[in-house]
Motif scaffolding. Structure first.
Motif, PDB file in Angstrom:
ATOM      1  N   ARG A   1      -9.339  92.171  65.023  1.00 53.64           N
ATOM      2  CA  ARG A   1      -9.502  92.095  66.481  1.00 53.64           C
ATOM      3  C   ARG A   1     -10.965  91.871  66.851  1.00 53.64           C
ATOM      4  O   ARG A   1     -11.272  91.095  67.757  1.00 53.64           O
ATOM      5  CB  ARG A   1      -8.972  93.369  67.148  1.00 53.64           C
ATOM      6  N   VAL A   2     -11.870  92.542  66.145  1.00 56.46           N
ATOM      7  CA  VAL A   2     -13.298  92.399  66.421  1.00 56.46           C
ATOM      8  C   VAL A   2     -13.758  90.965  66.143  1.00 56.46           C
ATOM      9  O   VAL A   2     -14.453  90.361  66.963  1.00 56.46           O
ATOM     10  CB  VAL A   2     -14.117  93.426  65.606  1.00 56.46           C
ATOM     11  N   THR A   3     -13.366  90.406  65.002  1.00 51.49           N
ATOM     12  CA  THR A   3     -13.802  89.035  64.678  1.00 51.49           C
ATOM     13  C   THR A   3     -13.113  88.016  65.584  1.00 51.49           C
ATOM     14  O   THR A   3     -13.741  87.029  65.975  1.00 51.49           O
ATOM     15  CB  THR A   3     -13.562  88.704  63.195  1.00 51.49           C
ATOM     16  N   GLU A   4     -11.846  88.253  65.946  1.00 45.83           N
ATOM     17  CA  GLU A   4     -11.154  87.351  66.881  1.00 45.83           C
ATOM     18  C   GLU A   4     -11.823  87.346  68.247  1.00 45.83           C
ATOM     19  O   GLU A   4     -11.773  86.349  68.973  1.00 45.83           O
ATOM     20  CB  GLU A   4      -9.685  87.752  67.018  1.00 45.83           C
ATOM     21  N   ALA A   5     -12.453  88.463  68.610  1.00 43.03           N
ATOM     22  CA  ALA A   5     -13.173  88.554  69.879  1.00 43.03           C
ATOM     23  C   ALA A   5     -14.542  87.868  69.809  1.00 43.03           C
ATOM     24  O   ALA A   5     -15.256  87.800  70.806  1.00 43.03           O
ATOM     25  CB  ALA A   5     -13.346  90.015  70.286  1.00 43.03           C
ATOM     26  N   GLY A   6     -14.902  87.374  68.618  1.00 44.30           N
ATOM     27  CA  GLY A   6     -16.143  86.622  68.470  1.00 44.30           C
ATOM     28  C   GLY A   6     -17.333  87.423  67.984  1.00 44.30           C
ATOM     29  O   GLY A   6     -18.459  86.923  67.998  1.00 44.30           O
TER      30      GLY A   6
END
Length: 127
Positions: free
Chosen positions: A91-96
């Motif tokens: 989720r953190v990496t998908e949020a950029g």
């Protein structure tokens, strides 16, 4: 003497609503309260039923000129406990956001990331 329990931490951010919405998406938290606050600012309380972050903006917050680790009284990071570290990191990496300092030592595994305001978060799992 009774034991104290951490209830909340208040952080200054550029956009409290954006930060709160981001924390809801990343950690499954909820917005507990939102409204006007001191100095003509705006605050959002985001977290769980038991604890929360108060994210505040006076409207013209300044960026720090050095690392909080080098400032007495500086906030070094916010630690968040999760059940599923891999799902949280996704989720953190998908949020950029870029994750770093992946560590595995007792009592758990963890990683870190900086949010849009440069606030460092440690995400840890004891599972």
């Amino acid at each position: 003497m009774s034991q104290g329990i951490l209830e909340h931490v208040n952080l200054t951010v550029a956009d409290p609503k954006r930060t709160a919405d981001q924390l809801v998406r990343l950690f499954g938290w909820k917005i507990r309260w939102e409204g006007p606050s001191m100095s003509g600012g705006h605050t959002v309380h985001v977290g769980t039923d038991d604890a929360y972050l108060a994210v505040y903006s006076p409207g013209d917050a300044e960026a720090p000129n050095q690392s909080n680790y080098a400032v007495k009284g500086g906030l070094n990071y916010v630690g968040v406990l999760v059940d599923d570290l891999e799902a949280a990191e996704a989720r953190v990496t998908e949020a950029g956001f870029e994750t770093f300092n992946h560590m595995d030592y007792e009592p758990g595994r963890r990683f870190y990331f900086n949010d849009a305001d440069g606030i460092e978060f440690e995400v840890v799992s004891y599972a």
